[in-house]
Design an enzyme around this catalytic site. Structure first.
Site, PDB file in Angstrom:
ATOM      1  N   ARG A 186       1.158  -1.369   0.027  1.00 44.05           N
ATOM      2  CA  ARG A 186       0.026  -0.042   0.081  1.00 44.05           C
ATOM      3  C   ARG A 186       0.849   1.299  -0.029  1.00 44.05           C
ATOM      4  NH1 ARG A 186       1.874   1.472   3.254  1.00 44.05           N
ATOM      5  NH2 ARG A 186       0.610   3.506   3.464  1.00 44.05           N
TER       6      ARG A 186
ATOM      7  N   ASP B  56      -1.950  10.548  -2.237  1.00 46.24           N
ATOM      8  CA  ASP B  56      -2.757   9.850  -3.248  1.00 46.24           C
ATOM      9  C   ASP B  56      -2.073  10.158  -4.821  1.00 46.24           C
ATOM     10  OD1 ASP B  56      -3.417   8.222  -1.303  1.00 46.24           O
ATOM     11  OD2 ASP B  56      -2.804   6.594  -2.136  1.00 46.24           O
TER      12      ASP B  56
ATOM     13  N   ASN C  27      -5.547  12.206  -0.408  1.00 49.88           N
ATOM     14  CA  ASN C  27      -4.503  11.287   0.705  1.00 49.88           C
ATOM     15  C   ASN C  27      -5.225  10.710   1.264  1.00 49.88           C
ATOM     16  OD1 ASN C  27      -2.036  10.640   1.799  1.00 49.88           O
ATOM     17  ND2 ASN C  27      -3.151  12.028   3.304  1.00 49.88           N
TER      18      ASN C  27
END
Ligand code: MRU
Length: 346
Positions: free
Chosen positions: A44, A234, A244
């Site tokens: 991740r 992100d 995010n």
């Protein structure tokens, strides 16, 4: 610490769902296993997902018997990996590069040659991320005034990248300069990336780490226990709006209220130059069980409704600066960010 790597013809990764209790590495030759690992958050963090997906495409090409078969299985792998998680743009940036590498090797007639070409591209993506993390740390540490304590959210460390991390790389570099006194880590519900991963990484570096529940952040800011908030990203839109981990937006609002600078650290591969604002970012929704249970134990009544977006978008006006490997971007981001757009494909 190695999060994702290519080792002896196999893809190897650290299973983050088992941290910090167990450090278990998984080796695989199967692209479907890589996709599953991304979906389950065994791997991740935006840059790490991108690197893993690139190696997944390599695996698909290696299991073929001819160049033609390698080409079609690589294309199928690109499609299946793109469907794993929608928000982190690094996944799509990396798959786009793999797809270009595939197109640029139309003259290669043997499976092994094609596979080697794809491997070189995946290794380049990995190496560029290592270097980007290093530069982000070096540049971003200048924002941390000596004697500061900082607050971070989720995990934007080595576990989330191929290198030292983004927000945590800034913290590690500042700690090496003795600028950081203490780091407050939000636990980051529902999957506790802050409690399980960030606290573990910071403590491995010998940094004074204080774990707080997400709802304690308001008090920490109000009491002026931190002099900066720093998080990863992100996906960053061309105007600086930043997606995010869920909870980031609340932190940015709190930081503004208490006059504490709110910083984002991310490589250029996290910027989506094609979207004008955060309104265009697809936000992943996760399974209700991630909220109704903790570590497999049910904590909420059966049948309760759940709303669980995995990310939120922080409007650019709440962000004091965005640290990239190409420099620290200051507002107005709609002028500073587009200047970073890569001109030539590598
Ligand atoms: O759902 P996750 O754990 O993949 O979310 C990760 C984050 O939100 C990180 O802050 C982000 O990817 C930046 S990682 C350098």
């Amino acid at each position: 610490m190695i999060t994702v790597e290519w080792a002896n013809g196999l893809f190897r990764f650290l299973d983050q769902t088992r941290l910090p209790l167990e450090e278990v590495y998984v080796e695989t030759a199967d692209v479907a296993r890589v996709a599953e690992a991304i979906r389950r958050l065994e791997i991740r963090g935006a840059p790490a997902i991108g690197v893993a997906a690139a190696f997944g495409v390599v695996l698909a090409s290696r299991n073929a018997r001819s160049a033609e078969e390698a080409r079609s299985s690589s294309l199928a792998a690109i499609q299946s990996l793109a469907a794993t998680r929608p928000t982190a743009v690094n996944l799509f940036t990396a798959l786009d590069r793999m797809s270009h590498a595939l197109k640029a090797s139309e003259d290669i007639r043997d499976q092994e040659g094609l596979s080697t070409r794809l491997l070189n591209e995946a290794l380049a993506i990995q190496q560029e991320d290592v270097e980007a993390c290093r530069r982000i740390g070096e540049l971003g540490s200048a924002l941390i005034r000596p004697g500061s304590s900082v607050l971070t959210h989720c995990n934007a460390g080595a576990l989330a990248t191929a290198g030292e991390g983004t927000a945590l790389s800034v913290i590690f570099a500042a700690a090496r300069k003795n600028s950081i006194v203490r780091v407050y880590a939000d636990e980051t519900r529902p999957l506790l990336q802050g409690a399980r991963l960030t606290a573990w990484e910071l403590m491995k570096h010998g940094i004074d780490t204080v774990l707080i529940t997400d709802s304690t952040a308001g008090v920490v800011l109000r009491q002026q226990l931190v002099q900066a908030v720093i998080v990863g990203a992100d996906r960053i839109a061309a105007n600086g709006d930043t997606a995010n981990k869920i909870g980031t937006y609340s932190l940015a609002v709190l930081a503004e209220r208490h006059h504490v600078p709110f910083y984002v650290a991310a490589p250029v591969s996290t910027i989506d130059f094609s979207i004008a604002s955060g309104a265009e970012i697809t936000i992943e929704e996760r399974a209700p069980e991630e909220v109704t249970s903790i570590a497999g134990t049910r904590i909420a009544p059966e049948g309760v409704g759940v709303y669980s977006p995995a990310f939120d978008v922080t409007p650019n006006e709440l962000i004091a600066a965005i640290v990239t490997e190409r420099g620290i971007m200051a507002p107005p981001f709609s002028q500073t960010i587009p200047a970073l757009r890569p001109q030539h494909r590598v």
